[in-house]
Motif scaffolding. Structure first.
Motif, short mmCIF file in Angstrom:
data_model
loop_
_atom_site.label_atom_id
_atom_site.label_comp_id
_atom_site.label_asym_id
_atom_site.label_seq_id
_atom_site.Cartn_x
_atom_site.Cartn_y
_atom_site.Cartn_z
N SER A 139 0.88 -1.32 0.02
CA SER A 139 0.05 -0.06 -0.08
C SER A 139 0.92 1.15 0.06
CB SER A 139 -0.76 0.03 1.08
OG SER A 139 -0.12 -0.07 2.39
N THR A 140 0.25 2.59 0.00
CA THR A 140 1.14 3.73 -0.19
C THR A 140 1.69 3.97 1.32
OG1 THR A 140 -0.41 4.56 -1.80
CG2 THR A 140 0.89 6.06 -0.60
N ARG A 141 0.91 3.70 2.29
CA ARG A 141 1.34 4.19 3.66
C ARG A 141 0.72 3.00 4.80
NH1 ARG A 141 -2.64 9.41 4.79
NH2 ARG A 141 -4.58 8.06 4.80
N PRO A 142 1.05 3.07 6.03
CA PRO A 142 0.53 1.90 6.70
C PRO A 142 -0.72 2.19 7.23
CG PRO A 142 2.76 2.97 7.77
CD PRO A 142 2.29 3.76 6.57
N ALA A 143 -1.25 0.97 7.53
CA ALA A 143 -2.82 0.96 8.19
C ALA A 143 -3.68 1.30 7.16
CB ALA A 143 -2.96 2.03 9.22
N GLU A 144 -3.49 0.76 5.87
CA GLU A 144 -4.43 0.87 4.77
C GLU A 144 -5.11 -0.53 4.48
OE1 GLU A 144 -4.11 3.36 1.23
OE2 GLU A 144 -1.84 3.91 1.75
N GLY A 145 -4.75 -1.54 5.17
CA GLY A 145 -4.96 -2.69 5.01
C GLY A 145 -4.69 -3.72 4.10
N LYS A 146 -3.18 -3.64 3.97
CA LYS A 146 -2.48 -4.56 3.12
C LYS A 146 -2.21 -5.64 3.87
CE LYS A 146 2.06 -2.84 4.41
NZ LYS A 146 2.08 -3.96 5.51
N SER A 147 -2.06 -5.63 5.21
CA SER A 147 -1.89 -6.92 5.78
C SER A 147 -3.04 -7.82 5.84
CB SER A 147 -1.38 -6.58 7.15
OG SER A 147 0.05 -5.91 7.35
N THR A 148 -4.09 -7.22 6.16
CA THR A 148 -5.46 -7.89 6.29
C THR A 148 -5.74 -8.54 5.01
OG1 THR A 148 -6.34 -6.55 7.96
CG2 THR A 148 -7.92 -7.87 6.60
N ARG A 205 -5.67 -25.05 -2.08
CA ARG A 205 -4.16 -24.90 -2.58
C ARG A 205 -3.54 -24.63 -1.29
NH1 ARG A 205 -4.64 -22.85 -7.81
NH2 ARG A 205 -2.59 -21.88 -7.74
N LYS A 206 -2.10 -25.14 -1.41
CA LYS A 206 -1.20 -25.05 -0.42
C LYS A 206 -0.63 -23.52 -0.62
CE LYS A 206 2.42 -27.93 1.46
NZ LYS A 206 3.32 -29.08 1.35
N VAL A 207 -0.66 -22.98 0.43
CA VAL A 207 -0.43 -21.57 0.52
C VAL A 207 0.53 -21.10 1.78
CG1 VAL A 207 -1.27 -19.04 0.45
CG2 VAL A 207 -2.61 -21.02 -0.49
N ILE A 208 1.69 -20.41 1.53
CA ILE A 208 2.54 -19.84 2.67
C ILE A 208 2.48 -18.39 2.53
CG2 ILE A 208 4.47 -19.85 1.17
CD1 ILE A 208 5.97 -20.32 3.94
N LEU A 209 2.15 -17.61 3.76
CA LEU A 209 2.11 -16.26 3.78
C LEU A 209 3.52 -15.94 4.50
CD1 LEU A 209 0.75 -13.54 3.89
CD2 LEU A 209 -0.48 -14.15 6.19
N VAL A 210 4.18 -14.95 3.86
CA VAL A 210 5.32 -14.38 4.22
C VAL A 210 5.14 -13.10 4.84
CG1 VAL A 210 7.89 -14.31 3.59
CG2 VAL A 210 6.74 -15.99 2.74
N ASP A 211 5.69 -12.72 5.99
CA ASP A 211 5.69 -11.26 6.61
C ASP A 211 6.86 -10.80 6.21
OD1 ASP A 211 5.35 -9.02 7.84
OD2 ASP A 211 5.07 -10.05 9.69
N PRO A 217 6.86 -5.91 11.79
CA PRO A 217 6.21 -7.11 11.51
C PRO A 217 4.87 -7.36 12.38
CG PRO A 217 8.05 -7.45 13.08
CD PRO A 217 7.88 -5.94 12.68
N SER A 218 3.59 -8.17 11.57
CA SER A 218 2.55 -8.38 12.18
C SER A 218 1.97 -9.81 12.28
CB SER A 218 1.41 -7.45 11.66
OG SER A 218 1.42 -7.47 10.38
N VAL A 219 2.50 -10.51 11.18
CA VAL A 219 1.87 -11.95 10.90
C VAL A 219 1.91 -12.76 12.16
CG1 VAL A 219 2.11 -13.94 9.59
CG2 VAL A 219 2.15 -11.66 8.54
N HIS A 220 3.29 -12.87 12.96
CA HIS A 220 3.31 -13.51 13.99
C HIS A 220 2.26 -13.49 15.27
CE1 HIS A 220 5.14 -9.60 15.11
NE2 HIS A 220 5.14 -10.12 16.48
N HIS A 221 1.81 -12.15 15.30
CA HIS A 221 0.60 -12.18 16.30
C HIS A 221 -0.42 -12.82 15.88
CE1 HIS A 221 2.71 -8.63 18.16
NE2 HIS A 221 2.70 -8.20 17.13
N LEU A 222 -1.05 -13.13 14.48
CA LEU A 222 -1.93 -14.23 14.27
C LEU A 222 -1.96 -15.65 14.50
CD1 LEU A 222 -2.50 -12.46 10.62
CD2 LEU A 222 -3.83 -11.79 12.88
N GLY A 223 -0.45 -15.92 14.74
CA GLY A 223 0.00 -17.41 15.06
C GLY A 223 0.11 -17.39 16.43
#
Length: 737
Positions: free
Chosen positions: A547-556, A570-576, A582-588
């Motif tokens: 996205s252009t700047r933070p908090a625009e919903g790109k991580s979501t 499908r076998k998928v992997i999400l890379v932070d 970083p924010s993905v580790h909070h979800l796990g």
């Protein structure tokens, strides 16, 4: 190639004609433009309503504060007249042009400064302080300084000029269309004063019109008198010149034939003589021709007409015939020498000689008549030729005579016309013919003509609507916020992959994704469907979300796309990829002690860097320890190696990339993946800033697949409603959990 075939009978699937399709497209285009303007109005409706309410309020206040004014109207009739000093015809233009000039002149006279000052003097307004107070005329000039309640006499001219200007400012001339009626209206705060001025204006106009006519008649009489004397001198001089020239050239003309009033010109004596001699010559020529014919016939001897008609010759011929008959009878019996026959023969010879003498006498008489006729003709012809020369010479000398004669005639006509007109003016000089009359005198108005509340409110309403529409269009042009999914392509030039609604703040994105009937899941399923059409093999195998700047919903967006792809078996992997925040580790429910930064630093054990997301159905890799400079780690080829290794075990690699502006991380990641999905926050980011960020990605040779509009609220949409169809479709309060 698409072929458009003409409609055939019974072919229900045939396409409509091209012209019909173009017409339908034009209608749809116009409807689209109208809908666009309507949506702009709906979006800025409070601005428009505020402008209308403000203008209505101002109009009401101004109307209530205005001083009531009264308008009185007097109606006059202006008749067309033709006033001419001379009675010459054929020197005027067309009547329509003259009428227009005449009436425009009258309207100008009604609005003249002289007439307004005349009215001011007539009503004694020049010395009336109440008049100037009524129209709030204040001046520091000495002419307006009161002395014992009166104005000084020395400033009368100045006050008359100002009073005339005030009257002209409040007076109107309204001609009635296609008529000779003119309305003279005057407006003032005093109803009675308005009626008085309107009536005085009409009466003063009539008086000034009569005065101008009397002055014009007097001027015309004096002018005609001078012109008459001058024309009399010219006539006398031209007559003397004509007589002197005729005497010098010996030109004698007989008086014109006919009675009084005849227009026949004078006759010349030479012309009369020439006409008489020419007639005699014609008669002499005819006589000569007849004599010549008789002379020619006389040359034929006894066969001529004169000889045949002569009685003596006819008697001799009869006697000879009798003797010839007797001689022929004797010759039957006797010889020519017989005495009786010989005597008869002698008589016959004698008769022949007598007949020849008579015929010779007749022929001589015809010759004598012919010579006499020829001589008379020649004499007359010589006389006619001499008269012709005399006549031509007279004609040459008469050219100047005729010029003088024409000058005399012209001067006489002009003199007679001027004399007639002078007599007419002498009779009517003291009588003024008025062509202006008052039809309706002005009455005292009972109601004020201004202000008019309803009209002012209507004008205020229209003005407010105009200001509101202009303000709405201006705000629309200056507003750079992206409020509608259509603007993703219109303003940014990106294909629209989908729009994602704004979720309730009480629930996290993870909770929304776990609820398969949530609006967020429906929206990202639509995005996934559109992704399947971006490449030949369907959904890109590796792509980043930025996205252009933070908090625009790109991580979501990255989390949701990984979830929907995993649910599609499908076998998928999400890379932070955001190693700065970083924010993905909070979800796990884990830490980011091990992750992407470790692999980029040189570690090759991928199994130790990933963790499963069982509830969402995919595998994730955290950002790892925050490095001193993330851009340096991304500069090498380790990221490309990581993506290649992950694609050996997974169908899709989704990278949650850092924002673009201010960082070099996002362009570096975008250049390593198959495509980039760009998240744009609705109602929160300027389009110019987004375009700048997109240009940075394009400079890095990144392929931008399309845009996703996040945090979209349908009620704040610029172009209306309808984009929320499907969000919550089939749901109700009873089925929600």
């Amino acid at each position: 190639m698409n072929l458009v075939t003409p409609n055939r009978p019974g072919d229900e699937t045939a396409l409509p004609p091209i012209s019909t399709m173009e017409a339908q497209a034009g209608v749809l285009g116009r409807m689209s433009v109208l809908r666009q303007y309507l949506r702009v109005f709906l979006r800025w409706r409070y601005v428009v309503i505020g402008a209308v309410a403000t203008c209505l309020l101002l109009g009401l206040i101004v109307t209530l504060l205005m001083t009531p004014k009264y308008t009185a109207t007097a109606t006059v009739e202006v008749a067309r007249e033709s006033g001419r000093v001379t009675d010459f015809q054929g020197v005027e233009r067309e009547a329509s042009t003259l009428d227009q000039e005449f009436y425009q002149t009258q309207y100008g006279l009604l609005r003249s400064r002289a007439l307004s000052e005349r009215v001011a003097s007539r009503l004694r307004l020049v010395d009336d302080p109440k008049f100037f107070e009524l129209f709030k005329i204040k001046s520091e000039k000495p002419a307006f300084q009161l002395n014992n309640g009166r104005y000084p006499a020395a400033g009368r001219d100045e006050r008359r000029r100002v009073a005339g200007q005030v009257l002209l400012k409040n007076q109107e001339v309204n001609p009635a269309r296609l008529s000779r009626l003119v309305d003279i209206a005057f407006t003032s705060p005093d109803a009675a004063f308005s009626a008085k001025v309107a009536n005085a204006w009409a009466e003063s106009f009539i008086e000034s019109n009569l005065e101008r006519k009397i002055q014009a008649t007097s001027y015309g009489r004096n002018l005609l008198q001078r012109q008459l004397a001058l024309q009399k001198e010219r006539l006398d001089e031209s007559q003397r010149q004509l007589v002197a020239y005729a005497s010098a050239q010996q030109i004698i003309n007989l008086p014109a034939q006919g009675g009084a009033g005849t227009t026949t010109a004078e006759r010349s004596i030479v012309a009369d003589d020439l006409a008489a001699l020419n007639t005699s010559l014609a008669q002499a020529t005819a006589d000569r021709i007849q004599a010549e014919a008789r002379n020619q016939r006389s040359g034929q001897g006894g066969a001529s007409t004169e000889a045949l008609r002569n009685q003596a010759i006819n008697g001799l011929r009869q006697r000879r015939a009798e003797l010839a008959a007797d001689y022929q009878r004797l010759m039957v019996q006797f010889e020519p020498e017989y005495p009786a026959a010989k005597a008869i023969k002698s008589q016959i010879d004698q008769l022949d000689r007598s007949i020849a003498r008579e015929e010779g006498r007749v022929s001589g008489s015809a010759q004598a008549d012919y010579r006499e006729a020829l001589q008379r003709e020649q004499m007359l012809r010589d006389r006619v030729n001499k008269l012709k020369e005399t006549y031509l010479d007279n004609r040459r000398r008469s050219i100047q005579y005729n010029i003088y004669q024409q000058e005399v005639d012209t001067n006489r006509v002009l003199y007679d016309g001027l004399l007639q007109r002078f007599k007419e003016i002498g009779v009517t000089g003291g009588i003024g013919v008025n062509n202006i009359s008052v039809v309706d005198a002005a009455d005292v108005p009972q109601r004020p003509s201004s202000p008019r509340l309803l009209i002012n409110l209507a004008v205020s309403l229209l003005g407010g609507m105009l200001i509101g529409v202009v303000a709405a269009l201006g705000l629309e042009q200056f507003d750079e916020a992206i409020d509608d999914p259509m603007e993703i392509q219109q303003r940014l030039g990106l294909p629209l992959l989908g729009s994602v609604p704004k979720i309730d703040g009480a629930r996290s994105p993870r909770d929304e994704l776990l609820d398969r009937k949530s609006e967020l899941v429906d929206a990202y399923l639509a995005v996934q469907t559109n992704l399947a059409f971006t490449t030949e093999h369907g959904v890109p195998r590796s792509f980043s979300v930025t996205s252009t700047r933070p908090a625009e919903g790109k991580s979501t967006t990255a989390l949701a796309l990984a979830t929907t792809l995993a649910r599609a078996n499908r076998k998928v992997i999400l890379v932070d990829g955001d190693m700065r925040s970083p924010s993905v580790h909070h979800l796990g429910g884990t830490t980011h002690d091990r992750g992407l930064s470790n692999f980029l630093s040189g570690e090759d054990a991928i199994e130790t860097l990933i963790f499963p997301m069982h509830d969402l159905g995919f595998t994730a890799m955290s950002a790892g320890p925050i490095p001193p400079n993330a851009a340096e780690l991304l500069t090498g080829n380790r990221l490309s190696v990581l993506i290649a290794l992950l694609l050996q075990s997974y169908d899709n690699v989704v990278i949650d990339s850092p924002p673009v502006m201010g960082l070099a991380d996002a362009p570096l990641i975008a250049s390593r993946v198959e495509g980039v999905i760009y998240a744009v926050e609705s109602h929160g980011i300027r389009s110019s800033l987004v375009r700048t960020a997109l240009n940075r990605l394009m400079s890095a040779n990144a392929r931008i697949i399309g845009g996703v509009l996040t945090k979209f609220e349908t009620k704040r949409a610029r172009y209306g409603y309808g984009y929320d169809y499907g969000y919550g479709y089939g749901r109700n309060a009873k089925t929600e959990k």
